[in-house]
Write an enzyme that holds these catalytic residues in place. Structure first.
Site, short mmCIF file in Angstrom:
data_model
loop_
_atom_site.label_atom_id
_atom_site.label_comp_id
_atom_site.label_asym_id
_atom_site.label_seq_id
_atom_site.Cartn_x
_atom_site.Cartn_y
_atom_site.Cartn_z
N LYS A 115 42.13 90.56 61.30
CA LYS A 115 42.81 89.33 61.75
C LYS A 115 42.06 88.69 62.91
O LYS A 115 42.03 87.46 63.03
CB LYS A 115 44.25 89.64 62.16
CG LYS A 115 45.21 89.70 60.99
CD LYS A 115 46.66 89.58 61.42
CE LYS A 115 47.11 90.78 62.19
NZ LYS A 115 48.56 90.74 62.48
N GLU A 138 52.35 92.65 62.72
CA GLU A 138 52.25 91.99 64.04
C GLU A 138 52.19 90.49 63.80
O GLU A 138 51.34 90.02 63.03
CB GLU A 138 51.00 92.46 64.78
CG GLU A 138 50.86 91.83 66.16
CD GLU A 138 49.54 92.18 66.84
OE1 GLU A 138 49.37 91.79 68.00
OE2 GLU A 138 48.68 92.82 66.20
N ARG A 153 43.33 101.69 52.55
CA ARG A 153 43.45 100.24 52.67
C ARG A 153 42.65 99.59 51.55
O ARG A 153 41.75 100.21 50.98
CB ARG A 153 42.98 99.75 54.04
CG ARG A 153 41.51 99.98 54.32
CD ARG A 153 41.13 99.39 55.67
NE ARG A 153 41.21 97.93 55.65
CZ ARG A 153 41.14 97.19 56.74
NH1 ARG A 153 40.99 97.75 57.93
NH2 ARG A 153 41.21 95.88 56.66
#
Length: 715
Positions: A444, A213, A434
């Site tokens: 983020k 994104e 992750r």
């Protein structure tokens, strides 16, 4: 040159003592430079069954842990102390901690427990090689280590934990013992071992995608996703990788972030075969949502956010769930227009009200947002959510395998529901863990908050886990790729320590980093050198003693030099020391300040003794001539973690664990060669560490260099 050879498959009780002492020498003095090599065998080829071998220059090899440690002590006198005889006694006793049966171990452990009553160290009041030898033998002995972990021997357990916690470099040394095996395993994995994760239908071709994104800069977690998708597409299966920008939220996205992501991927050596944008498919996605509404598989809802959250949590149906198709289409049209009424509504998939998996409880699939989009402008006022558009666009673009982090696991049924509901081609999902790091945020949203609040300088702040941040700190791309690919596509969730990350980087920078010298400016000591030539002069010296291809530098010599206060404080009258790159000298005079509260060394007088043996001196120091060169002012910057807690829990308030003091600046003077350095050059200031040039020297402005962690005791 000093080398320690270790049989990495041997009983570690016989190898760890010598390994820890060698590592301690390297940790204590960067000039020690002991090269440790691991051979994946039970015993070394030479030495009649030995598991460790010590080689010093052209001397005959030495074998066996106790003998090797004694030779290391002889080679590096700074490891010696006031209690050498007691230390040697403990080195001899270490052999009794090697047997792997508890009956043989119990007696020596009980004696050790008794000795450690009211003691923090085995000998004296500071760490010695005796502690390291005994600690290493216990840690390397599975039976002994298990006994200590049970805590039945309170004094030994206390001491064992204390040595471990106060010497973080030990962790790196332990991990290095298995490094070669791990590297071989990693190399094997790239041929299909741990990377063989049972992906289905690969014989028909593999197409992966990385869907960032554009709402921030890539961080190290994104790097893992990108590299794994690249690896499976381009190396494992010779397929295709698509980079698709998930640009569905105009409130957060910027072209600046999009451009930065493209640059960062290129820096990492990732070259997608195609770049696409979810916004390329807005027309199709809109029609798919209309289809779901017309088929009674979606509805439009104006329930407020808090109420919707509570209803989903408690399994309560929305009051709009059973609205007619006509009503839903009418409200969806208002959303599309972005009217005052339309912004109150959202579209939801009609999956379930009370599914045990809460991700399946009628998730939102479209939102109204009148803000302009950075690619499509004002054309659209409604935007699909990631969970709606991702499976659809994956199917449309021919993605065969969707590799994504394990945090999406609860939403995998959503993904499959979308494809089933719209009768689209199926895509295989593979979840991987992750990458989490201690004291590090990878959200983020939270990172953006740090930027907005001025906690950091920007997205490329060297304290940030962004690709740009860690590169600015001094991480090389080759090391980054190696570290991440070694983690592989495992589903095991771990909280990684940054020391492993930076230790990988050191392997790449140490062989090619030119060596320079810097002296801390505060309380720098002026030294008169007797026996030096009357006229100052320079000599050409290699920039790197082991890599002559790097060229030469000018080293200035004169009768007046500067040394660090911290070094001068350790000198004793008439002690013989080594001036690195010059030779030995005797300390003939030490002058101190008169202030009893801050007793600093104000000046020194040395007498050159160039015929002295540099191997026999305890102190080997760096220095700078004040003549025959123009000293360069530099600012050395080190950093600490932004977060004070190793792992933040969901209910933790980030602000409560924000480190208020994370930047440490030291003014220093460097050799004249430093004036030629350029931005991004990586060097080593001998005995101070590795540094990346953030701002080169210009007349009137000091050069700024960032300290690069090495996997040792980092801040």
């Amino acid at each position: 040159m000093a080398t320690l050879n270790v049989a990495s498959k041997a009983n570690q009780a016989t190898t760890l003592p010598a390994l820890l002492v060698a590592s301690y020498a390297n940790e204590s003095d960067q000039n020690a430079s002991i090269t440790v090599k691991f051979d994946e065998v039970d015993t070394l080829k030479s030495g009649d069954g030995a598991t460790v071998e010590w080689i010093w220059d052209d001397d005959s090899p030495t074998y066996g842990s106790e003998n090797v440690i004694e030779n290391i002590l002889a080679a590096y006198p700074f490891l010696q102390g006031k209690h050498d005889n007691l230390v040697k006694e403990w080195l001899a006793r270490t052999a009794k901690l090697v047997p792997t049966d508890f009956k043989s171990l119990e007696g020596p452990l009980l004696k050790l427990d008794s000795h450690l009553t009211l003691r923090s160290y085995l000998v004296g009041f500071t760490l010695t090689v005796a502690d390291l030898s005994v600690w290493g033998a216990i840690r390397g002995n599975k039976i002994g280590y298990a006994a200590i972990k049970k805590g039945s021997m309170l004094n030994v357990s206390r001491w064992f934990k204390f040595i471990d916690e106060t010497n973080p470099w030990i962790t790196t040394a332990l991990q290095s013992l298995n490094a070669q095996a791990q590297e071989k395993k990693s190399a094997k994995s790239k041929e299909g071992a741990s990377y063989d994760i049972a992906l289905l239908n690969t014989e028909k071709g593999v197409v992966t995608r990385f869907p960032p994104e554009p709402s921030g800069y890539l961080h190290i977690g994104h790097a893992k996703a990108a590299l794994l998708n690249d690896y499976f597409a381009h190396e494992k299966y010779k397929g295709t990788m698509i980079c698709r920008f998930d640009d569905t939220n105009p409130s957060k996205e910027k072209e600046e972030f999009q451009d930065a992501i493209v640059e960062d991927l290129a820096l990492m050596g990732i070259r997608p075969d195609k770049t696409s944008y979810t916004s390329d498919y807005f027309d199709e996605l809109y029609q798919y949502c209309i289809t779901l509404i017309k088929e009674g598989k979606a509805y439009v809802d104006d329930t407020d956010q808090m109420t919707m959250r509570d209803e989903r949590m408690n399994g309560v149906a929305s009051k709009r769930r059973d609205a007619s198709i006509e009503e839903n289409l009418e409200h969806f049209e208002e959303m599309k227009k972005g009217t005052e009424e339309g912004v109150k509504w959202c579209a939801r998939a009609k999956m379930s009200v009370d599914n045990p998996n809460k991700a399946m409880r009628d998730p939102v699939i479209y939102r109204c947002n009148p803000l302009p989009h950075h690619r499509t402008g004002d054309r659209w006022k409604i935007y699909p959510t990631y969970d709606f558009c991702c499976p659809i666009v994956d199917s449309m673009e021919g993605i065969t395998h969707a590799l994504r982090t394990i945090e999406y696991r609860d939403r995998n049924p959503q993904y499959e529901w979308m494809l089933d509901a719209l009768n689209l081609r199926k895509v295989q999902i593979w979840d991987f863990a992750r990458m989490n790091f201690i004291r590090t945020l990878l959200s983020k949203r939270k990172l953006a908050k740090f930027v907005e609040q001025g906690v950091v300088w920007g997205w490329d702040d060297p304290r940030f886990p962004t690709i740009r941040g860690i590169r600015r700190r001094g991480m090389t791309i080759d090391a980054l790729r190696e570290f991440i690919l070694k983690q592989g596509p495992s589903r095991n969730i771990v909280n990684l320590d940054w020391t492993l990350f930076w230790a990988t980087n050191k392997k790449y920078i140490d062989p090619v980093a030119p060596r320079h010298t810097a002296v801390t400016k505060e309380n720098a000591v002026t030294v008169t050198v007797k026996g030096a030539r009357l006229a100052a002069y320079t000599e050409d010296k290699p920039k790197h003693g082991k890599n002559l291809d790097l060229g030469t530098k000018k080293v200035a010599f004169s009768s007046t030099i500067l040394v660090d206060q911290i070094d001068a404080q350790t000198f004793e009258q008439d002690e013989e020391i080594t001036l690195m790159n010059w030779g030995n000298a005797f300390v003939r005079k030490i002058s101190h300040s008169l202030n009893p509260l801050n007793r600093t060394v104000t000046s020194l007088e040395l007498e050159l003794h160039l015929q002295g043996d540099v191997k026999k001196t305890k102190q080997k120091i760096t220095w700078l001539s004040t003549q025959a060169q123009e000293l360069v002012p530099v600012e050395l910057v080190d950093f600490d973690y932004l977060i004070t807690k190793d792992k933040l829990e969901e209910d933790d308030n980030v602000d409560d664990f924000l480190n208020k003091n994370t930047e440490f600046r030291t003014e220093a003077l460097a050799d004249g060669n430093v004036a030629e350095l350029r931005e991004n050059d990586i060097i080593q200031f001998e005995r101070k560490g590795y540094f990346r040039v953030d701002r080169p020297f210009v007349h009137g402005k000091a050069a700024v260099l960032f300290n690069i962690p090495t996997g040792k005791a980092v801040k």
